[in-house]
Design an enzyme around this catalytic site. Structure first.
Site, PDB file in Angstrom:
ATOM      1  N   SER A  14       1.719  -6.475  -2.313  1.00 50.40           N
ATOM      2  CA  SER A  14       2.410  -7.770  -2.265  1.00 50.40           C
ATOM      3  C   SER A  14       1.891  -8.686  -3.365  1.00 50.40           C
ATOM      4  O   SER A  14       0.831  -8.439  -3.957  1.00 50.40           O
ATOM      5  CB  SER A  14       2.141  -8.406  -0.901  1.00 50.40           C
ATOM      6  OG  SER A  14       2.570  -9.742  -0.878  1.00 50.40           O
ATOM      7  N   SER A  15       2.632  -9.772  -3.624  1.00 49.49           N
ATOM      8  CA  SER A  15       2.138 -10.825  -4.529  1.00 49.49           C
ATOM      9  C   SER A  15       1.800 -12.093  -3.760  1.00 49.49           C
ATOM     10  O   SER A  15       1.447 -13.114  -4.372  1.00 49.49           O
ATOM     11  CB  SER A  15       3.200 -11.174  -5.569  1.00 49.49           C
ATOM     12  OG  SER A  15       3.480 -10.080  -6.383  1.00 49.49           O
TER      13      SER A  15
ATOM     14  N   THR B 135      10.660 -15.363  -0.104  1.00 48.56           N
ATOM     15  CA  THR B 135       9.524 -15.457   0.807  1.00 48.56           C
ATOM     16  C   THR B 135       9.417 -16.914   1.273  1.00 48.56           C
ATOM     17  O   THR B 135      10.178 -17.750   0.837  1.00 48.56           O
ATOM     18  CB  THR B 135       8.280 -14.967   0.026  1.00 48.56           C
ATOM     19  OG1 THR B 135       8.517 -13.620  -0.330  1.00 48.56           O
ATOM     20  CG2 THR B 135       7.001 -15.077   0.776  1.00 48.56           C
TER      21      THR B 135
ATOM     22  N   ARG C  72       1.085  -7.583   7.202  1.00 47.87           N
ATOM     23  CA  ARG C  72       2.059  -6.986   6.291  1.00 47.87           C
ATOM     24  C   ARG C  72       2.765  -5.836   7.005  1.00 47.87           C
ATOM     25  O   ARG C  72       2.158  -5.118   7.806  1.00 47.87           O
ATOM     26  CB  ARG C  72       1.279  -6.447   5.081  1.00 47.87           C
ATOM     27  CG  ARG C  72       2.095  -5.775   4.001  1.00 47.87           C
ATOM     28  CD  ARG C  72       2.897  -6.746   3.240  1.00 47.87           C
ATOM     29  NE  ARG C  72       3.341  -6.241   1.946  1.00 47.87           N
ATOM     30  CZ  ARG C  72       4.311  -6.825   1.246  1.00 47.87           C
ATOM     31  NH1 ARG C  72       4.927  -7.900   1.703  1.00 47.87           N
ATOM     32  NH2 ARG C  72       4.658  -6.343   0.067  1.00 47.87           N
TER      33      ARG C  72
ATOM     34  N   ASP D  57       8.861  -2.844  -1.899  1.00 44.59           N
ATOM     35  CA  ASP D  57       7.639  -3.297  -2.578  1.00 44.59           C
ATOM     36  C   ASP D  57       6.695  -2.139  -2.900  1.00 44.59           C
ATOM     37  O   ASP D  57       5.702  -2.320  -3.607  1.00 44.59           O
ATOM     38  CB  ASP D  57       6.901  -4.351  -1.740  1.00 44.59           C
ATOM     39  CG  ASP D  57       7.341  -5.767  -2.108  1.00 44.59           C
ATOM     40  OD1 ASP D  57       8.084  -5.927  -3.092  1.00 44.59           O
ATOM     41  OD2 ASP D  57       6.943  -6.717  -1.413  1.00 44.59           O
TER      42      ASP D  57
HETATM   43  N1  GLY Z   1       7.886  -9.132  -0.813  1.00 47.18           N
HETATM   44  C1  GLY Z   1       7.296  -9.915  -1.814  1.00 47.18           C
HETATM   45  C2  GLY Z   1       5.813  -9.805  -1.863  1.00 47.18           C
HETATM   46  O1  GLY Z   1       5.222  -9.401  -0.888  1.00 47.18           O
HETATM   47  O2  GLY Z   1       5.217 -10.096  -2.859  1.00 47.18           O
END
Ligand code: GLY
Length: 573
Positions: free
Chosen positions: A453-454, A382, A109, A424
């Protein structure tokens, strides 16, 4: 994705998608058709957002590379073939399961630069400065992708990096054909790209379907990475050019930020659901924790008996989602910076208690679950890919620039877009980010912290064996799309492609509304839910998720599920 006008929505829903929706409608209307199968192969498979990337990954597997070698090649091939979300200038997460059952996860990340601070996106009155965390150099987090692929290669790779990168560099030089969907995407985002990057960019050309885009600057950058390893990105010429480029535009990233970036190995979140064992991404992604919460809350209900996408099944999942997303908002952030009560959040006792006020008679209002106000905006930006090799090693990777083409800032000298992942973070408690997600203190900005994040790259075992590899883009809807695909196969007996093709719905606590893919759920189902107090919208987004998955069939063959909502393709042998 931004909220679209109905006319734009209609344009976005492709012919293929309409076919898919008609197919699903016929199924729901009782005209039983033979189950739609995806690509079935004997040994190995890669499913990704572009055929070029899936093919490069599959070729690596064919020449004896393992799933991790294929991950390196596929990830970088997506940076060439799918600049919408594939990236060198972003980051991601990988979950793996080796053939011997060993599991793990890699967090590559992006992180906040050293110069970042809690109020960096606020003005002197404490208000969020519009766009500062979304567009241009100020929005960019320290990229993690190149560190990620080298961490994977160092630990598990079997073929030399040179061999893995060569087909990617060749693709960049030869060029990539523009698809119909890509033409639409470029057209939609071009004004913002030109506003942010200026008009002397590669993207100023008006690309049309079947044009070929050559990425020579990107090929040069990839060649430096091929020759110098991760230092070919984080140090030397590339690093200096990137820092000069960003700082000239007001960005915060320094050569020190780049040199210090490290991908981190994490323990994945694991939990059981019936006879399945789910292995998913741990914080700083909320994916695994939320998925665990939703599935454990739903496990006590007989979803199979209620039926696929029946009002009762939708109700159970929506109510579990509502409660899990309320927890996400409050508890989750970078585990290196904040304490997350992981064990409690996924414990059966806690989750049964969360569902104790649920009744089939009527919707639980979100205000009674918690408080806050969230405005959701769906995102497709994404990208996810799934790989299984001939030994049975499996990897599930979701990677992103955050927004479509990230911050819309393209570095022509290096040939890639930069992320806008700083959005985010929770810039200010109570103020929603681009996904409409509101965070609390746990996700506040701090130097070198990873933003929540998701992303939910997931692997499923059944009776101790590899069963499914699954994931998707879709911002806050990632978690619920992964959930529905696992349930479509496990509860409703679908094959992988059939599961991927099904219409999807989503609820995320606030706003208190069920999002449904347009024109894909029968009116009686919607009426039954509305009668119980649920609000439904079909206008937020033309599609929910773009799932790329692999299922291990009972005879050991692999079935791909490549989402027809995009250009996604399964390739294997
Ligand atoms: N940038 C979208 C996520 O990480 O959930």
């Amino acid at each position: 994705m931004r909220i679209q006008s109905p006319i734009t929505l209609l344009r976005i829903i492709s012919y293929r998608h309409l076919l898919l929706l008609s197919f699903s409608f016929l199924m729901l209307a009782g005209c039983k058709k033979a189950p739609e199968r995806g690509l079935v192969t004997e040994k190995a498979m890669v499913v990704s957002a572009r055929v070029e990337a899936s093919k490069i990954g599959s070729d690596i597997l064919k020449k004896g590379g393992n799933a991790f070698d294929a991950m390196v090649a596929t990830e970088l091939a997506l940076a060439v073939a799918y600049p919408y979300a594939g990236n060198l200038g972003g980051g991601g997460f990988m979950v793996y399961r080796k053939a011997d059952g060993e599991i793990g996860a890699l967090d590559y990340r992006e992180k906040a630069p050293l110069a970042a601070h809690k109020d960096m996106y606020l003005d002197s009155l404490g208000n969020v400065i519009p766009g500062k965390s979304l567009y241009g150099a100020t929005a960019v987090g320290v990229p993690g992708t190149v560190a990620g692929v080298f961490a994977v290669h160092e630990r598990f790779g079997s073929l030399p990096i040179k061999e893995l990168l060569q087909p990617v560099i060749d693709l960049a030089r030869k060029g990539v054909v523009v698809t119909e969907k890509q033409e639409k995407r470029i057209k939609e985002y071009l004004p913002k790209i030109l506003e942010v990057t200026g008009d002397s960019t590669l993207w100023a050309t008006e690309f049309k379907t079947n044009d070929v885009i050559q990425y020579n600057a990107l090929a040069e950058t990839l060649t430096r990475i091929q020759e110098e390893g991760r230092n070919g990105f984080y140090e030397g010429e590339t690093a200096q050019k990137l820092v000069d480029f960003l700082q000239a535009r007001g960005g915060y990233i320094t050569v020190e930020d780049l040199a210090k970036y490290e991908a981190k190995w994490r323990d994945p979140v694991t939990f059981s659901y019936d006879d399945l064992r789910i292995i998913s991404m741990s914080p700083p992604s909320s994916g695994g924790v939320c998925l665990a919460q939703i599935m454990k809350m739903a496990e006590s209900y007989d979803l199979h008996k209620y039926g696929h996408n029946s009002p009762e099944s939708i109700q159970v999942l929506v109510e579990a989602e509502r409660r899990a997303y309320a927890d996400r908002s409050h508890f989750l952030g970078d585990p290196d910076f904040v304490y997350i009560p992981m064990e409690e959040l996924v414990s059966k006792g806690y989750l049964d208690n969360r569902m104790s006020d649920f009744s089939f008679d009527k919707a639980t209002p979100s205000e009674s679950i918690s408080h806050g106000s969230v405005e959701v905006v769906e995102s497709m930006e994404t990208t996810h890919y799934s790989i299984v090799d001939s030994e049975g090693n499996a990897i599930s990777v979701t990677t992103t620039l955050n927004g479509a083409y990230g911050s819309k800032l393209y570095c022509d000298e290096l040939g890639f877009f930069l992320n806008n992942e700083m959005d985010d973070f929770s810039a200010k408690p109570g103020v929603p980010n681009m996904f409409g997600l509101v965070g609390a203190e746990a996700n506040a900005i701090a130097p070198e912290k990873r933003m929540l994040s998701s992303m939910t790259p997931t692997i499923v075992e059944k009776e101790g064996k590899l069963f499914m590899v699954v994931g998707t883009p879709g911002g806050s809807t990632i978690i619920t799309s992964v959930l529905q695909n696992i349930l479509n196969v496990h509860e409703y007996g679908m094959g992988m492609q059939e599961a991927v093709n099904q219409p999807r719905f989503h609820h995320q606590w606030l706003p208190d509304v069920i999002m449904m893919e347009p024109n894909s759920f029968p009116q009686e189902t919607k009426d039954a839910l509305i009668a119980k107090g649920y609000e439904i919208t079909e206008e937020r987004t033309p599609v929910i998720g773009k799932v790329d998955a692999i299922l291990v069939l009972p005879d050991g063959k692999l079935e791909g599920g490549a989402d027809p909502r995009g250009d996604d393709t399964a390739v294997g042998f």
